[in-house]
Structures are given as structure tokens and as C-alpha cells.
Write a protein that holds these residues in place. Structure first.
Motif, mmCIF file in Angstrom:
data_model
loop_
_atom_site.group_PDB
_atom_site.id
_atom_site.type_symbol
_atom_site.label_atom_id
_atom_site.label_comp_id
_atom_site.label_asym_id
_atom_site.label_seq_id
_atom_site.Cartn_x
_atom_site.Cartn_y
_atom_site.Cartn_z
ATOM 1 N N ARG A 23 50.907 31.998 49.119
ATOM 2 C CA ARG A 23 52.044 32.779 49.538
ATOM 3 C C ARG A 23 51.541 33.814 50.780
ATOM 4 N NH1 ARG A 23 53.725 29.389 47.043
ATOM 5 N NH2 ARG A 23 54.950 29.582 45.219
ATOM 6 N N VAL A 24 52.522 33.881 51.448
ATOM 7 C CA VAL A 24 52.313 35.194 52.645
ATOM 8 C C VAL A 24 51.851 36.446 51.958
ATOM 9 C CG1 VAL A 24 53.204 36.428 54.426
ATOM 10 C CG2 VAL A 24 53.980 34.020 54.198
ATOM 11 N N GLY A 25 50.458 36.779 51.990
ATOM 12 C CA GLY A 25 50.031 38.102 51.480
ATOM 13 C C GLY A 25 49.374 37.966 50.230
ATOM 14 N N GLY A 26 49.193 36.702 49.816
ATOM 15 C CA GLY A 26 48.448 36.312 48.320
ATOM 16 C C GLY A 26 48.758 35.140 47.855
ATOM 17 N N LEU A 27 48.917 35.096 46.498
ATOM 18 C CA LEU A 27 48.893 33.870 45.646
ATOM 19 C C LEU A 27 50.315 33.915 44.739
ATOM 20 C CD1 LEU A 27 45.436 33.763 44.529
ATOM 21 C CD2 LEU A 27 46.248 32.461 46.521
ATOM 22 N N GLY A 71 40.828 41.520 40.476
ATOM 23 C CA GLY A 71 41.514 42.341 41.365
ATOM 24 C C GLY A 71 42.804 41.844 41.766
ATOM 25 N N PRO A 72 43.557 42.576 42.385
ATOM 26 C CA PRO A 72 45.114 42.077 42.809
ATOM 27 C C PRO A 72 44.950 40.784 43.453
ATOM 28 C CG PRO A 72 44.278 43.737 44.552
ATOM 29 C CD PRO A 72 43.372 43.739 43.342
ATOM 30 N N ILE A 73 46.229 40.038 43.486
ATOM 31 C CA ILE A 73 46.283 38.727 44.150
ATOM 32 C C ILE A 73 47.443 38.646 45.131
ATOM 33 C CG2 ILE A 73 45.663 37.532 42.041
ATOM 34 C CD1 ILE A 73 48.442 36.713 41.515
ATOM 35 N N LEU A 74 48.013 39.925 45.495
ATOM 36 C CA LEU A 74 49.095 40.336 46.258
ATOM 37 C C LEU A 74 48.525 41.307 47.378
ATOM 38 C CD1 LEU A 74 52.228 39.748 44.315
ATOM 39 C CD2 LEU A 74 51.367 38.111 46.108
ATOM 40 N N ALA A 75 48.937 41.268 48.468
ATOM 41 C CA ALA A 75 48.594 42.512 49.489
ATOM 42 C C ALA A 75 49.585 43.554 49.096
ATOM 43 C CB ALA A 75 48.593 42.062 50.947
ATOM 44 N N ASP A 76 49.161 44.641 49.413
ATOM 45 C CA ASP A 76 49.951 45.851 49.006
ATOM 46 C C ASP A 76 51.170 46.071 50.451
ATOM 47 O OD1 ASP A 76 51.314 48.010 48.043
ATOM 48 O OD2 ASP A 76 49.699 49.668 48.778
ATOM 49 N N CYS A 77 52.176 45.081 50.490
ATOM 50 C CA CYS A 77 52.987 45.253 51.700
ATOM 51 C C CYS A 77 54.564 44.881 51.012
ATOM 52 C CB CYS A 77 52.418 44.021 52.688
ATOM 53 S SG CYS A 77 51.012 44.316 53.435
ATOM 54 N N PRO A 78 54.857 45.900 50.392
ATOM 55 C CA PRO A 78 56.132 45.449 49.777
ATOM 56 C C PRO A 78 57.500 44.899 50.527
ATOM 57 C CG PRO A 78 55.220 47.992 49.213
ATOM 58 C CD PRO A 78 54.655 47.167 50.309
ATOM 59 N N LYS A 79 57.426 45.280 51.835
ATOM 60 C CA LYS A 79 58.487 44.816 52.529
ATOM 61 C C LYS A 79 58.428 43.172 52.800
ATOM 62 C CE LYS A 79 60.313 49.035 54.598
ATOM 63 N NZ LYS A 79 60.352 49.841 55.801
ATOM 64 N N ILE A 80 57.006 42.641 52.660
ATOM 65 C CA ILE A 80 56.897 41.348 52.990
ATOM 66 C C ILE A 80 56.584 40.546 51.997
ATOM 67 C CG2 ILE A 80 55.222 39.978 54.368
ATOM 68 C CD1 ILE A 80 54.880 42.533 56.245
ATOM 69 N N VAL A 81 55.839 40.941 51.042
ATOM 70 C CA VAL A 81 55.235 40.255 49.920
ATOM 71 C C VAL A 81 55.996 40.348 48.838
ATOM 72 C CG1 VAL A 81 53.141 40.130 48.455
ATOM 73 C CG2 VAL A 81 52.767 40.619 50.661
ATOM 74 N N LEU A 82 56.107 39.226 48.184
ATOM 75 C CA LEU A 82 57.060 38.968 46.888
ATOM 76 C C LEU A 82 56.375 39.748 45.750
ATOM 77 C CD1 LEU A 82 57.765 35.399 47.224
ATOM 78 C CD2 LEU A 82 59.366 36.704 47.558
#
Length: 394
Positions: A159-163, A285-296
Motif C-alpha cells: 500500500r502507499v505508505g506501508g502494507l 514495528g509499525p507497518i504503516l507510515a505516520d501520514c494520516p491524510k495519505i495512509v489508510l
């Protein structure tokens, strides 16, 4: 006076021919059994993926990329999400665990793609046992695909920003067990083919192309490295943390079908080496970037939290906006350089997307590789290029 017997015959090979690997048509001009001219005809499978992306948000475009090289779906996903992340300027915000898992899945995809290549290439030339062996190992990788994404072939996990989700419990051990068994299997394939005199006769000296010609045409991947060009984007223009791994880039100088076969086998061994290193370095660790406006948001939050559900709905239905601009991102896919060129106009949709698929570019070398050779060699050369029409007729 002797009669002039220099007339040539023109025949169609494909698109229904099983050895054309999909829907490729070759117009072959023959002088007896010698190919004097070969003209590839494509377009039978065109699906307009680049145009379709203009009417879908950046997230909605991800499933379209699975259908390019459908034997290497996660490589396609990786190239696309890296391009979008580069466009958004969040490349440095991707968590380390995401980077490690992406490398593991990308290298498993390389193994999976090379297994299908070897199976079909050998079958085209008449070696059936190798086909059965390769698909035995491919099944193990599709089992892993199914566990992480729910799909065995057109898997969609990045996914954009992670998995889309973390690795299921116990899968790391399963991947390690499988990967550690692969070197022995590769030796089995080599035992069946490398010393086989029929295989050698059908591949050594067949489909030769020089380093200069390969570079001029734009050939990349194993076909380029088998012509003596030491170039691999994972090492020379690293992404996803590939510069953190110790591996070799197999290069050979025979410039023929046999050396392209050997390079891919050596690449499989290096993929095993990379995956084992990634597993050793893999930490919680986390599987998503900390970008709330972009990442699901995570699936768990979507199910249990109304704010996350609304957040998920808005990103999926409306997308996210990007700054106007244009970027190019290339990766070392199993068949060569896979690149995505994105043009953004500030909306939630790509203004333009241009894909640089390795199969499309590598196919340009086919006429030079078969002209002057026997008709039977055409099958061997198509196999050695390892083309998939899904990304040629994208």
C-alpha cells in the motif's frame, strides 16, 4: 541457366502458438528453415492500464498493476507504490519493518517469476520434468502469497505508505524453511539441464546479442547482464533499503541463451541470500507510515473505531491530493527495469501515468537475436527473453 531458388516464404507464428507465451504474433520470413526477417506484432491483449489510472485515485490504481506482469504482481505493486511515495515526498517515512517485508516479498516474487520462466522455457524446448519440479516450488510461494494477501496469483499486498496487513503469525518461519530448501532445488534443475547435451545444443550460441546492441536497444535485467553488462538497480540505484544487504549481481559474457539461463539461476541463489538476511534483520514495528491524510488506517482500527472508519471511507472514496509535479521510479523487476513515470496536477488522480515495462523493451531485441538462425531457435529465444504480454500490451 540454373533456376533461381532464392524465393522466401512468409509465415505467421502466433498469436495462438503456445510458445509465443500469450498473444504475441511473429511475422517470419524464411529461406528454407533460416529466418531472414522477424517482425513482432503486439496489441492483441491491450487493456489500457495507463489510461484507466487517470480515472482512479492513487490507491485504486494499485490493483491495476497486478495485471501487468501477472507472474510478478508484487514487483509491479512495489514499483508503483514507491513512485507514489516519491511523488508525495514520504519515502523516508516508511517504517523499517515495511521495508524488510517488501524486500522479502519482492525477492520471493523474483523466485516465483524465474521458476515459471524456467518451467516454460524448458518445456518449449522439450524438457518436461523441469516444468513439474519448478511448479512444485512455485506452489509454496503462491501459498505464502495467499496467506499474506488472500490471492495466489494477482496478489495485492503493498500500500502507499506501508502494507495492507502484517505477516500472519508463523509465516516468517515458513518462509525461512522454504527459502533454505531452495538451493538444493536449484541444483536439481541444473542437474537436469546444464550438462544435458540436447539443452546445450539448443541454447549455446543461440540468440546472441552483444553488450553494445543490448544497451542501444534498452534491454535490461538478466538479458543485459548475460551480455556482460554489470547493472542492477537494487545495487546501482537502491530502493527499499537494498543497499543494506550483501549480495552479488550475476554477470556472464556469453551473450547467448545459455548464459541468460545461467544468470537467472544465479539470481535465484542471490534472492535466497537476500531473503535470509531480511528475515534476520526483521524486527517488530509499525507497518504503516505516520501520514494520516495519505495512509489508510489499520484494519483493526477500521473495524473498532468510527473515526477510523470515516477516515478510511474518505481516503478510499475521495483519495488524497498531491502537489503538482512529475517523478520517475524504477525498480529491478525479475525481467528487468520496471519504471513508473507519474505526472500529478494536484488532484486525487494521476494526470498521466507511463509505465516502462521490461518485457516491452526487451522484445525489441528479438529480431536481431533470431535473424539468421533456424526456425526452431525462435522458440528458444522467445523463452530466453522471458516476456509476459500483460506488460507488453498494457
Amino acid at each position: 541457366m540454373a533456376a533461381n531458388n532464392s524465393e522466401t516464404m512468409t509465415i505467421n507464428m502466433g498469436p495462438q502458438h503456445p510458445s509465443t507465451h500469450g498473444v504475441l504474433q511473429l511475422i517470419l520470413e524464411l529461406d528454407g528453415e533460416i529466418v531472414t526477417k522477424a517482425t513482432p506484432h503486439i496489441g492483441f491483449l491491450h487493456r489500457g492500464i495507463e489510461k484507466l489510472s487517470e480515472h482512479r485515485t492513487y490507491h485504486q490504481t494499485i490493483p491495476l498493476t497486478d495485471r501487468l506482469d501477472y507472474l510478478a504482481p508484487m514487483s509491479n505493486n512495489l514499483g508503483y507504490v514507491l513512485a507514489v511515495e516519491k511523488l508525495l515526498g514520504i519515502t523516508d517515512e516508511i517504517p523499517e519493518r515495511v521495508q524488510r517485508i517488501r524486500v522479502i516479498m519482492a525477492e520471493l516474487t523474483r523466485l516465483k517469476s524465474h521458476l515459471v520462466w524456467l518451467a516454460t522455457h524448458a518445456l518449449d524446448i522439450g524438457a518436461m520434468t523441469v516444468f513439474l519440479y519448478c511448479f512444485r516450488e512455485r506452489e509454496c510461494i503462491t501459498d505464502i502469497y495467499e496467506k499474506v494477501s488472500g490471492a495466489r496469483m494477482t496478489s495485492n499486498y503493498f500500500r502507499v505508505g506501508g502494507l495492507s496487513a502484517d505477516l500472519p503469525d508463523g509465516l516468517e518461519g515458513e518462509i525461512r524453511t522454504f527459502v533454505e530448501s531452495m538451493p538444493e532445488h536449484i541444483e536439481e534443475y541444473e542437474g537436469l539441464l546444464t550438462g544435458n547435451r540436447i539443452w546445450q545444443k539448443r541454447t549455446i550460441g543461440v540468440g546472441e546479442i552483444s553488450a553494445e546492441a543490448a544497451i542501444d536497444i534498452g534491454i535490461t535485467g538478466p538479458a543485459l547482464r548475460a551480455s556482460g553488462v554489470d547493472w542492477d538497480l537494487r545495487r546501482d540505484n537502491p530502493y527499499s533499503g537494498y543497499d543494506d544487504y550483501d549480495f552479488e549481481v550475476p554477470v556472464r559474457t556469453g551473450c547467448d541463451t545459455f548464459d541468460r539461463y545461467k544468470v537467472r539461476l544465479d539470481e535465484m541463489r542471490q534472492s535466497v541470500r537476500i531473503i535470509l538476511q531480511a528475515l534476520d534483520k526483521l524486527k517488530p514495528g509499525p507497518i504503516l507510515a505516520d501520514c494520516p491524510k495519505i495512509v489508510l488506517p489499520s484494519k483493526k482500527d477500521v473495524v473498532n473505531n468510527i473515526e477510523s472508519l470515516i477516515h478510511h471511507f474518505k481516503i478510499v472514496s475521495e483519495g488524497f491530493q498531491t502537489e503538482p509535479g512529475e517523478i520517475y521510479q524504477g525498480i529491478e523487476a525479475p525481467k528487468g527495469e520496471l519504471g513508473f513515470y507519474l505526472v500529478a496536477d494536484g488532484s486525487a488522480y494521476p494526470f498521466r501515468m507511463k509505465i516502462r515495462p521490461p518485457s516491452f523493451v526487451n522484445l525489441q531485441g528479438l529480431p536481431q537475436m533470431v535473424e539468421g538462425r533456424l526456425l526452431a531457435d525462435v522458440v528458444a529465444v522467445i523463452g530466453t527473453l522471458d516476456i509476459v504480454l500483460g506488460e507488453i500490451d498494457r
